[in-house]
Design a protein around this motif. Structure first.
Motif, PDB file in Angstrom:
ATOM      1  N   GLY A 153       0.791  -1.389  -0.038  1.00  0.00           N
ATOM      2  CA  GLY A 153       0.102  -0.001   0.002  1.00  0.00           C
ATOM      3  C   GLY A 153       0.950   1.177   0.062  1.00  0.00           C
ATOM      4  O   GLY A 153       2.200   1.297  -0.308  1.00  0.00           O
ATOM      5  N   GLU A 154       0.435   2.329   0.219  1.00  0.00           N
ATOM      6  CA  GLU A 154       1.214   3.552   0.291  1.00  0.00           C
ATOM      7  C   GLU A 154       1.572   3.939   1.562  1.00  0.00           C
ATOM      8  O   GLU A 154       2.935   3.906   1.676  1.00  0.00           O
ATOM      9  CB  GLU A 154       0.042   4.617  -0.155  1.00  0.00           C
ATOM     10  CG  GLU A 154       0.617   6.096  -0.194  1.00  0.00           C
ATOM     11  CD  GLU A 154       0.003   7.260  -0.493  1.00  0.00           C
ATOM     12  OE1 GLU A 154      -1.355   7.048  -0.406  1.00  0.00           O
ATOM     13  OE2 GLU A 154       0.361   8.412  -0.963  1.00  0.00           O
ATOM     14  N   ALA A 155       1.012   4.150   2.344  1.00  0.00           N
ATOM     15  CA  ALA A 155       1.592   4.604   3.781  1.00  0.00           C
ATOM     16  C   ALA A 155       0.615   4.323   5.161  1.00  0.00           C
ATOM     17  O   ALA A 155      -0.724   4.230   4.812  1.00  0.00           O
ATOM     18  CB  ALA A 155       1.813   6.017   3.650  1.00  0.00           C
ATOM     19  N   PRO A 156       0.863   4.097   6.139  1.00  0.00           N
ATOM     20  CA  PRO A 156       0.187   3.760   7.267  1.00  0.00           C
ATOM     21  C   PRO A 156      -0.754   5.075   7.891  1.00  0.00           C
ATOM     22  O   PRO A 156      -0.240   6.152   7.441  1.00  0.00           O
ATOM     23  CB  PRO A 156       1.149   3.537   8.623  1.00  0.00           C
ATOM     24  CG  PRO A 156       2.687   3.294   8.019  1.00  0.00           C
ATOM     25  CD  PRO A 156       2.472   4.101   6.567  1.00  0.00           C
ATOM     26  N   GLY A 157      -1.914   4.540   8.163  1.00  0.00           N
ATOM     27  CA  GLY A 157      -2.763   5.762   8.678  1.00  0.00           C
ATOM     28  C   GLY A 157      -2.810   5.597  10.116  1.00  0.00           C
ATOM     29  O   GLY A 157      -2.045   5.213  10.775  1.00  0.00           O
ATOM     30  N   GLU A 160      -2.837   2.107  11.830  1.00  0.00           N
ATOM     31  CA  GLU A 160      -1.726   1.328  11.568  1.00  0.00           C
ATOM     32  C   GLU A 160      -0.698   1.817  12.606  1.00  0.00           C
ATOM     33  O   GLU A 160       0.253   1.160  12.921  1.00  0.00           O
ATOM     34  CB  GLU A 160      -1.303   1.541  10.236  1.00  0.00           C
ATOM     35  CG  GLU A 160      -2.287   0.683   9.273  1.00  0.00           C
ATOM     36  CD  GLU A 160      -3.654   1.545   8.859  1.00  0.00           C
ATOM     37  OE1 GLU A 160      -3.701   2.470   9.219  1.00  0.00           O
ATOM     38  OE2 GLU A 160      -4.574   0.724   8.684  1.00  0.00           O
ATOM     39  N   PRO A 166       0.415  -2.956   9.145  1.00  0.00           N
ATOM     40  CA  PRO A 166      -0.347  -2.111   8.008  1.00  0.00           C
ATOM     41  C   PRO A 166      -1.789  -2.772   7.852  1.00  0.00           C
ATOM     42  O   PRO A 166      -2.088  -3.921   8.203  1.00  0.00           O
ATOM     43  CB  PRO A 166       0.674  -2.734   6.890  1.00  0.00           C
ATOM     44  CG  PRO A 166       1.209  -4.127   7.099  1.00  0.00           C
ATOM     45  CD  PRO A 166       1.323  -3.855   8.503  1.00  0.00           C
ATOM     46  N   PHE A 167      -2.569  -1.855   7.225  1.00  0.00           N
ATOM     47  CA  PHE A 167      -3.926  -1.986   7.192  1.00  0.00           C
ATOM     48  C   PHE A 167      -4.535  -2.947   8.167  1.00  0.00           C
ATOM     49  O   PHE A 167      -5.019  -4.183   8.030  1.00  0.00           O
ATOM     50  CB  PHE A 167      -3.954  -3.080   5.659  1.00  0.00           C
ATOM     51  CG  PHE A 167      -3.546  -2.289   4.566  1.00  0.00           C
ATOM     52  CD1 PHE A 167      -4.687  -1.604   3.872  1.00  0.00           C
ATOM     53  CD2 PHE A 167      -2.401  -2.402   3.966  1.00  0.00           C
ATOM     54  CE1 PHE A 167      -4.137  -0.759   2.856  1.00  0.00           C
ATOM     55  CE2 PHE A 167      -2.054  -1.747   2.788  1.00  0.00           C
ATOM     56  CZ  PHE A 167      -3.057  -0.875   2.198  1.00  0.00           C
ATOM     57  N   SER A 171      -9.739   0.334   5.736  1.00  0.00           N
ATOM     58  CA  SER A 171      -9.363  -0.297   4.597  1.00  0.00           C
ATOM     59  C   SER A 171      -8.753  -1.579   4.751  1.00  0.00           C
ATOM     60  O   SER A 171      -8.828  -2.382   4.080  1.00  0.00           O
ATOM     61  CB  SER A 171      -8.174   0.717   3.860  1.00  0.00           C
ATOM     62  OG  SER A 171      -8.268   1.713   4.302  1.00  0.00           O
ATOM     63  N   ASN A 193       4.144  -1.480   3.130  1.00  0.00           N
ATOM     64  CA  ASN A 193       3.633  -0.295   2.402  1.00  0.00           C
ATOM     65  C   ASN A 193       4.880   0.390   1.846  1.00  0.00           C
ATOM     66  O   ASN A 193       6.173   0.030   2.412  1.00  0.00           O
ATOM     67  CB  ASN A 193       3.109   0.878   3.776  1.00  0.00           C
ATOM     68  CG  ASN A 193       1.808   0.553   3.869  1.00  0.00           C
ATOM     69  OD1 ASN A 193       0.745   0.385   3.128  1.00  0.00           O
ATOM     70  ND2 ASN A 193       1.471   0.442   5.059  1.00  0.00           N
ATOM     71  N   HIS A 271      -7.088   0.986  -4.384  1.00  0.00           N
ATOM     72  CA  HIS A 271      -6.689   1.038  -3.007  1.00  0.00           C
ATOM     73  C   HIS A 271      -8.076   0.468  -2.123  1.00  0.00           C
ATOM     74  O   HIS A 271      -9.139   1.356  -2.630  1.00  0.00           O
ATOM     75  CB  HIS A 271      -6.045   2.233  -2.423  1.00  0.00           C
ATOM     76  CG  HIS A 271      -5.447   2.266  -1.139  1.00  0.00           C
ATOM     77  ND1 HIS A 271      -6.145   2.236  -0.067  1.00  0.00           N
ATOM     78  CD2 HIS A 271      -4.017   2.038  -0.807  1.00  0.00           C
ATOM     79  CE1 HIS A 271      -5.300   2.356   0.974  1.00  0.00           C
ATOM     80  NE2 HIS A 271      -4.200   2.087   0.693  1.00  0.00           N
TER      81      HIS A 271
HETATM   82  N1  URA Z   1      -3.555   2.733   3.578  1.00  0.00           N
HETATM   83  C1  URA Z   1      -2.410   2.083   3.109  1.00  0.00           C
HETATM   84  O1  URA Z   1      -1.842   2.503   2.069  1.00  0.00           O
HETATM   85  N2  URA Z   1      -1.520   1.372   4.213  1.00  0.00           N
HETATM   86  C2  URA Z   1      -1.884   1.091   5.496  1.00  0.00           C
HETATM   87  O2  URA Z   1      -1.417   0.594   6.184  1.00  0.00           O
HETATM   88  C3  URA Z   1      -3.150   1.656   5.747  1.00  0.00           C
HETATM   89  C4  URA Z   1      -4.093   2.380   4.918  1.00  0.00           C
END
Ligand code: URA
Length: 302
Positions: A153-157, A160, A166-167, A171, A193, A271
């Motif tokens: 994925g892109e980056a933790p929110g 996370e 992650p995730f 999502s 990510n 995503h």
């Molecule tokens: N969106 C992401 O791209 N990565 C995550 O870990 C959570 C949400």
């Protein structure tokens, strides 16, 4: 009207700390970036003043030998007085490491990792990415590192960042359902990510931050050595696959991905956060995942 019921901090109704916290939460402020508050209005004023002073200071500098004499400055070369308190303003130290050096340090550090565990430890110690300073913790990976499928994925929110996995937020729950649709779960898929630290307030990572993190995720893919890579969303697809087209054009097709030791197949798809906003996209993701499942069952990539 948007934000009509937001109360400003000067409002006399704000009588307690919890009111102030509630005000910030309502305004979407959910991360503390510095130990002490910074008066951004004062920093902006100081920066404006600096800009005004800079050209004048240049005019006042002696011309290098052989240079044509400059026209007489119209304005006085005297610097404008600094605004009260400007000399004591705390300046955020974002340039601790010049950008190119940070990218080079990241490449070297990532290369040094001989295993995923070493890579995680190296990332825990790496100080070259400014996002590390604002995130609560490293979000390295979840799932089975020996799995044939790796999702990036892109980056933790926020969730996370809180859990270090992650995730795991909304999502993440949808991602689990997506995986389940092709008979996978976190024991049979590996998840990471591009960026392993939460950007403050979930802002988009800067190109610089992405460039610093890229050697690490590339090494993570190389060390995990999956047969298939699924890029979740546009930033992941563009960063890892080097494609410039958007996700609506790239999704649903396999792209070659060079792990460093071999070429595997990579599938960009939407995503899960996009699917939460646009449920119609689920049909397309379903198709993309079926293509991955078919390739897995055919033993491709092994
Ligand atoms: N969106 C992401 O791209 N990565 C995550 O870990 C959570 C949400």
């Amino acid at each position: 009207m948007v934000g009509a019921n937001l109360r400003g901090p000067m409002d006399s109704n704000l009588s307690s700390l919890s009111d102030i916290l509630a005000f910030h939460a309502q305004a979407g402020v959910d991360a503390a970036l510095e130990e002490a508050p910074v008066n951004r209005f004062a920093t902006a004023a100081a920066a404006r003043d600096l800009k005004r002073v800079a050209p004048q200071a240049q005019e006042a500098r002696p011309a290098p030998a052989g240079a044509r004499p400059a026209a007489a400055p119209v304005a006085s070369a005297r610097p404008a007085p600094a605004p009260a308190g400007a000399s004591v303003l705390p300046m955020p130290n974002l340039a601790a490491q010049p950008p190119d050096e940070a990218v080079m340090a990241a490449r070297e550090a990532a290369r040094a990792a001989g295993s995923l565990e070493e890579l995680r430890e190296i990332l825990e110690r790496f100080e070259g990415c400014p996002l590390k300073r604002t995130a609560t913790r490293l979000v390295f990976a979840d799932g089975n590192p020996k799995a044939r499928v790796m999702l990036v994925g892109e980056a933790p929110g926020r969730d996370e960042d809180a859990q270090g996995l992650p995730f795991v937020g909304r999502s993440g729950r949808l991602l689990d359902l997506m995986l389940g649709a092709i008979g996978l779960d976190r024991t049979s898929a590996y998840i990471a990510n591009v960026i392993p630290w939460r950007p403050p307030g979930n802002r988009t990572p800067t190109p610089q931050e992405t460039a610093i993190c890229l050697p690490f995720i590339r090494r993570q893919v190389e060390l995990a050595d999956p047969d298939f890579l699924i890029c979740l969303g546009n930033p992941s697809a563009q960063t890892l696959l080097g494609v410039t087209e958007g996700i609506t054009k790239t999704r649903g097709r396999f792209f070659p991905y060079d792990t460093g030791t071999r070429t595997i197949k990579a599938m960009p798809t939407f995503h899960p956060a996009y699917l939460l906003r646009t449920p119609l996209g689920k049909r397309m993701v379903w198709r993309d995942l079926l293509a991955v499942e078919a390739a897995l069952k055919a033993g491709e990539g092994q």
